[in-house]
Design an enzyme around this catalytic site. Structure first.
Site, PDB file in Angstrom:
ATOM      1  N   GLU A  92       0.878  -1.107  -0.010  1.00 54.06           N
ATOM      2  CA  GLU A  92      -0.064  -0.069  -0.052  1.00 54.06           C
ATOM      3  C   GLU A  92       0.880   1.341   0.006  1.00 54.06           C
ATOM      4  O   GLU A  92       2.000   1.283   0.419  1.00 54.06           O
ATOM      5  CB  GLU A  92      -0.936   0.035   1.219  1.00 54.06           C
ATOM      6  N   CYS A 116       7.066  -4.570  16.181  1.00 54.75           N
ATOM      7  CA  CYS A 116       6.535  -3.715  17.301  1.00 54.75           C
ATOM      8  C   CYS A 116       5.061  -4.075  17.616  1.00 54.75           C
ATOM      9  O   CYS A 116       4.212  -4.368  16.584  1.00 54.75           O
ATOM     10  CB  CYS A 116       6.597  -2.194  16.512  1.00 54.75           C
ATOM     11  N   GLY A 161       6.981  -1.472   6.145  1.00 55.02           N
ATOM     12  CA  GLY A 161       8.260  -1.958   6.370  1.00 55.02           C
ATOM     13  C   GLY A 161       9.172  -1.265   6.961  1.00 55.02           C
ATOM     14  O   GLY A 161       9.008  -0.032   7.386  1.00 55.02           O
ATOM     15  N   GLU A 162      10.423  -1.700   7.329  1.00 57.14           N
ATOM     16  CA  GLU A 162      11.645  -1.228   7.707  1.00 57.14           C
ATOM     17  C   GLU A 162      12.584  -0.821   6.833  1.00 57.14           C
ATOM     18  O   GLU A 162      13.291  -1.603   6.506  1.00 57.14           O
ATOM     19  CB  GLU A 162      12.008  -1.916   8.989  1.00 57.14           C
ATOM     20  N   SER A 193      12.009   7.046   7.722  1.00 54.79           N
ATOM     21  CA  SER A 193      11.464   6.721   8.993  1.00 54.79           C
ATOM     22  C   SER A 193      12.060   5.311   9.421  1.00 54.79           C
ATOM     23  O   SER A 193      11.918   4.199   8.770  1.00 54.79           O
ATOM     24  CB  SER A 193      10.004   6.784   9.308  1.00 54.79           C
ATOM     25  N   SER A 216      11.705   6.474  15.065  1.00 55.97           N
ATOM     26  CA  SER A 216      10.698   6.046  15.913  1.00 55.97           C
ATOM     27  C   SER A 216      10.939   5.823  17.376  1.00 55.97           C
ATOM     28  O   SER A 216      11.463   4.756  17.652  1.00 55.97           O
ATOM     29  CB  SER A 216       9.702   4.929  15.094  1.00 55.97           C
ATOM     30  N   LEU A 217      10.824   6.681  18.165  1.00 54.21           N
ATOM     31  CA  LEU A 217      11.433   6.564  19.615  1.00 54.21           C
ATOM     32  C   LEU A 217      10.522   6.018  20.374  1.00 54.21           C
ATOM     33  O   LEU A 217      10.828   4.961  20.798  1.00 54.21           O
ATOM     34  CB  LEU A 217      12.066   7.933  20.136  1.00 54.21           C
ATOM     35  N   ASN A 218       9.421   6.416  20.481  1.00 54.55           N
ATOM     36  CA  ASN A 218       7.936   5.707  21.094  1.00 54.55           C
ATOM     37  C   ASN A 218       8.262   5.275  22.369  1.00 54.55           C
ATOM     38  O   ASN A 218       7.291   4.602  22.939  1.00 54.55           O
ATOM     39  CB  ASN A 218       7.840   4.520  20.105  1.00 54.55           C
ATOM     40  N   ASN A 292      -2.849   5.007  16.729  1.00 53.15           N
ATOM     41  CA  ASN A 292      -4.032   4.669  15.840  1.00 53.15           C
ATOM     42  C   ASN A 292      -4.606   3.316  15.912  1.00 53.15           C
ATOM     43  O   ASN A 292      -3.727   2.393  15.638  1.00 53.15           O
ATOM     44  CB  ASN A 292      -3.888   4.975  14.257  1.00 53.15           C
TER      45      ASN A 292
HETATM   46  N1  SAH Z   1       9.312   1.181   9.987  1.00 55.78           N
HETATM   47  C1  SAH Z   1       9.591   2.350  10.026  1.00 55.78           C
HETATM   48  C2  SAH Z   1       8.700   3.198   8.966  1.00 55.78           C
HETATM   49  C3  SAH Z   1       7.205   2.692   8.990  1.00 55.78           C
HETATM   50  S1  SAH Z   1       6.274   3.013  10.427  1.00 55.78           S
HETATM   51  C4  SAH Z   1       9.462   2.859  11.363  1.00 55.78           C
HETATM   52  O1  SAH Z   1       8.987   2.193  12.308  1.00 55.78           O
HETATM   53  O2  SAH Z   1       9.744   3.918  11.634  1.00 55.78           O
HETATM   54  C5  SAH Z   1       5.594   4.741  10.493  1.00 55.78           C
HETATM   55  C6  SAH Z   1       5.579   5.164  11.581  1.00 55.78           C
HETATM   56  O3  SAH Z   1       4.204   4.823  12.299  1.00 55.78           O
HETATM   57  C7  SAH Z   1       6.383   4.928  12.962  1.00 55.78           C
HETATM   58  O4  SAH Z   1       6.889   6.128  13.441  1.00 55.78           O
HETATM   59  C8  SAH Z   1       5.714   4.074  13.805  1.00 55.78           C
HETATM   60  O5  SAH Z   1       5.985   4.180  15.003  1.00 55.78           O
HETATM   61  C9  SAH Z   1       4.288   4.562  13.637  1.00 55.78           C
HETATM   62  N2  SAH Z   1       3.278   3.741  13.843  1.00 55.78           N
HETATM   63  C10 SAH Z   1       3.150   2.428  13.710  1.00 55.78           C
HETATM   64  N3  SAH Z   1       1.854   1.783  14.227  1.00 55.78           N
HETATM   65  C11 SAH Z   1       1.351   2.846  14.522  1.00 55.78           C
HETATM   66  C12 SAH Z   1      -0.004   2.830  15.185  1.00 55.78           C
HETATM   67  N4  SAH Z   1      -0.787   2.025  15.277  1.00 55.78           N
HETATM   68  N5  SAH Z   1      -0.635   4.243  15.622  1.00 55.78           N
HETATM   69  C13 SAH Z   1       0.361   5.407  15.448  1.00 55.78           C
HETATM   70  N6  SAH Z   1       1.406   5.347  14.727  1.00 55.78           N
HETATM   71  C14 SAH Z   1       2.022   4.082  14.516  1.00 55.78           C
HETATM   72 FE1  SF4 Z   2       5.558  -1.141  12.005  1.00 55.15          FE
HETATM   73 FE2  SF4 Z   2       7.728   0.228  11.695  1.00 55.15          FE
HETATM   74 FE3  SF4 Z   2       7.689  -1.339  13.630  1.00 55.15          FE
HETATM   75 FE4  SF4 Z   2       7.847  -2.351  11.268  1.00 55.15          FE
HETATM   76  S1  SF4 Z   2       9.454  -1.168  12.267  1.00 55.15           S
HETATM   77  S2  SF4 Z   2       6.539  -3.068  12.827  1.00 55.15           S
HETATM   78  S3  SF4 Z   2       6.764  -0.772  10.130  1.00 55.15           S
HETATM   79  S4  SF4 Z   2       6.500   0.559  13.278  1.00 55.15           S
END
Ligand code: SAH
Ligand code: SF4
Length: 341
Positions: A92, A116, A161-162, A193, A216-218, A292
């Site tokens: 997508e 994740c 994807g990563e 990202s 993506s620190l999170n 989300n």
């Molecule tokens: N794999 C890469 C890029 C794709 S994910 C990464 O992880 O950075 C893109 C962004 O979406 C990342 O910042 C991730 O933390 C965020 N993300 C993933 N799942 C999510 C969710 N359910 N709600 C909000 N953000 C989310």
């Molecule tokens: Fe989702 Fe990015 Fe984590 Fe992969 S690395 S599982 S795309 S948040």
């Protein structure tokens, strides 16, 4: 003999291929320009080349495409494209129109192997890496379908994807997308990202591609991050933030720090203060992404109040923090909601 996909070749690769066919060097440049810059969808369409050259080329090469199988439009104008790859797998891409921008969010893998716990893409694991042609073709396909006069202004590599786990093909695709004879998208308009593969972040810095980087620190502690992002057990926050500090930033450019807010898990005032401490000295802006939800998701989106409080605390520490709107959430096109359908 298996035909060569012209969309799989860099400029140097195209020149070598042309030389191999006995063509002059400038023909390679022309073919590259047709394949990417002019987005020809067949060799027949490369009208600058003589019939003989096209005939020769057709015997040995072709132009791959991805097939749009579905297109959904959100009430907020966001559009989600479902593409079928040549082997039948599906990916997508998401088109996000804003006042002064038209951004395309592209995928780099079918699925994702990083696991994740808050991300729908990661649920089914990694199916396979995309080839550079499949990454570039998302851009060319969407761009080609835009009304006259409209052009993509920004690319975010934040779809399925990563990207740094598919380093070679992702970098090759970026080199093609930014090439003046290709789609010629400015590197400063591309953002990648990553979940935090520290060695690849270093390598990306050394590549001097000069694209924007989002991390993506999170989480505010290793304990938290280990729980929601398994990659943290390999590259702890310490290693990740060290790689961020060393990432070469051009003047006036900043890193983006993405922070998904999960209710009750990483969204407390203490977390916000701790994030500010961690990021001290790193030139960055922070994007807060309220979680989300998706069918069966294990977390809850925090209240608006706690999101605002988190933002305020960061601002108090002199960080610019933005709250990301959930564009396209009604069609599962928002961050973390993409998957192989
Ligand atoms: N794999 C890469 C890029 C794709 S994910 C990464 O992880 O950075 C893109 C962004 O979406 C990342 O910042 C991730 O933390 C965020 N993300 C993933 N799942 C999510 C969710 N359910 N709600 C909000 N953000 C989310
Ligand atoms: Fe989702 Fe990015 Fe984590 Fe992969 S690395 S599982 S795309 S948040």
């Amino acid at each position: 003999m298996k035909k060569t996909d012209l969309r799989e070749l860099s400029l140097i690769g195209t020149e070598a291929f042309a030389a191999d066919l006995g063509l002059e060097k400038y023909r390679g440049r022309q073919i590259f320009q047709w394949a990417y810059g002019k987005a020809a969808d067949s060799i027949e369409a490369m009208t600058e080349l003589s019939k003989e050259v096209r005939g020769l080329l057709s015997q040995r090469a072709y132009i791959s495409k991805i097939t749009e199988v579905k297109r959904q439009r959100s009430t907020d104008g966001t559009e989600k494209f479902l593409f079928a790859l040549e082997d039948g797998h599906r990916i997508e891409s998401v088109l996000i129109p804003e006042e002064d921008r038209l951004t395309l969010c592209i995928s780099t893998q079918v699925g994702c192997g990083m696991g994740c716990t808050f991300c729908l893409t990661g649920k089914g694991g990694l199916v396979r890496n995309l080839r550079s042609s499949e990454i570039v073709n998302q851009v060319l396909s969407v761009q080609g379908g835009l009304p006259d006069g409209r052009r993509l202004t920004n690319i975010v590599i934040m779809g399925m994807g990563e990207p740094l786990a598919n380093y070679h093909h992702t970098i090759k695709a970026i080199e093609i997308l930014t090439h003046p004879r290709g789609p010629a998208i400015g590197a400063q308009r591309i953002t990648l990202s990553t979940s935090g593969l520290a060695p690849q972040i270093r390598k990306l810095g050394e590549s001097r591609l000069n694209i924007n980087l989002a991390i993506s620190l999170n989480a505010s502690t290793d304990e938290q991050r280990n729980l929601i992002m398994p990659i943290n057990r390999k590259y702890s926050m310490d290693k990740l933030l060290q790689a961020c500090r060393e990432y070469p930033l051009r003047r006036r450019r900043m890193l983006s720090i993405e922070y998904v807010l999960l209710a009750g898990l990483n969204d407390t005032p203490e977390d916000a203060h701790q994030v500010a401490r961690l990021l001290k000295g790193i030139r960055c802006k922070i994007n807060l992404i309220p979680f989300n939800e998706f069918p069966g998701s294990p977390y809850k989106r925090p209240s608006e109040e706690s999101v605002l409080r988190f933002q305020e605390i960061l601002a108090g520490h002199h960080f610019s923090a933005f709250i990301r709107k959930s564009r396209g959430a009604d069609i599962l096109a928002a961050c973390g909601q993409l998957r192989e359908e």
